[in-house]
Enzyme design. Structure first.
Site: not given
Length: 300
Positions: A152, A165, A169
């Site tokens: 991401s 997050y 990633k």
């Protein structure tokens, strides 16, 4: 040329909705037998509902494809292994692994509980490790496989309130870069997609016009390409969103090479900061001491 997946078995994690569903549907449409994995539930991963995976399986079958459901959590080692086992027991093998499953528990780092940090890491990164690890021996033994990670921009570039997050990633980049060197002579390609898509995880985050254009179906062709026999490279990251596709690479400036006979000082770096930071003439980062630098240091 038409890209097909006839005779191949694919597993897609987090395939009950959004991006995962789009990936599973496209692979099945092109002939793959698909394991649709999804425990169901909310975007924070706190609930489960088998109906999500079942619905996608029904859609695939209604369109003439072959699919089975798996409801395990990728964050559980045995659960992750069961996804691969489902593929082998239902369809006799495994050729394609699409690691897509994910959750969100967004907060600024100062407010984030470590449990929420670790849970997101567990699902995104360790879940990718567990599923890939379970499939890896089968891919090595048969000498063929395609593995796709989902990274991401939140990790590769950064976002707000997504330290957990983003960290998960970006961790996939290191995993990919090492696994690409361990495939030996097998035709196993391992790459990443960095998607932008209008899903329940991005609702309210991206503007309405972009959300409407950024359907998961506009990302799925990139994943299918990376999962195909036509993909003849490893260790690459492909950005995909709203019908836009591009290659992403880490870059390295020409940098500062100090006299090998003199110990560099902090002051040298301060004084020559512009040489270190200037990206004019930058090249893709593949190693720290490239041939030109090694020559300047008298190492080659």
């Amino acid at each position: 040329m038409t890209v097909r997946f006839d005779g191949q078995v694919a597993l897609v994690t987090g395939a009950g909705a959004g991006l995962g569903r789009a990936h599973a549907m496209l692979l099945a449409e092109r002939g793959a037998k698909v394991v649709v994995n999804d425990p169901g539930g909310t975007i924070d991963g706190r609930a489960g509902d088998a109906a999500a995976a079942d619905k996608v399986v029904e859609e695939i079958r209604a369109a003439g494809g072959e699919a089975v459901a798996n409801y395990a959590s990728v964050a559980d080692r045995e659960g992750a292994t069961s996804i691969v086992t489902t593929a082998i027991e239902a369809f006799g093998g495994i050729h394609i692994v699409v690691n897509n499953a994910g959750i969100l528990r967004d907060k600024t780092f100062i407010k984030m509980e470590l449990d929420d940090f670790e849970t997101v890491m567990q699902v995104h990164f360790n879940g990718t490790v567990y599923v890939t690890k379970a499939a890896w021996p089968h891919l090595i033994e048969q000498g063929y496989g395609r593995v796709v990670f989902t990274t991401s921009g939140s990790g590769l570039v950064g976002s707000y309130g997504q330290s957990n997050y983003g960290a998960a990633k970006t961790a996939m980049l290191g995993l990919m870069n090492n696994l690409k060197n361990e495939k030996k002579k097998a035709d196993i390609q391992i790459n990443m997609v960095s998607p932008v898509a209008g899903t329940r995880m991005t609702q309210g985050i991206i503007d309405e016009k972009q959300f409407a254009l950024s359907t998961p179906e506009r990302v799925a062709p990139a994943v299918a390409w990376l999962a195909s026999k036509e993909c003849d490279f490893s260790g690459e990251t492909i950005a995909a969103g709203a019908g836009y596709f591009a290659r992403i690479r880490l870059m390295k400036s020409r940098g500062l090479t100090c006299d090998p006979d003199t110990m560099p000082t902090i002051e040298d770096l301060v004084a020559r900061k512009d040489d270190i930071m200037d990206l004019e003439g930058a090249t893709a980062y593949t190693t720290t001491l490239d041939a030109e630098t090694r020559a300047k240091l008298g190492l080659s």
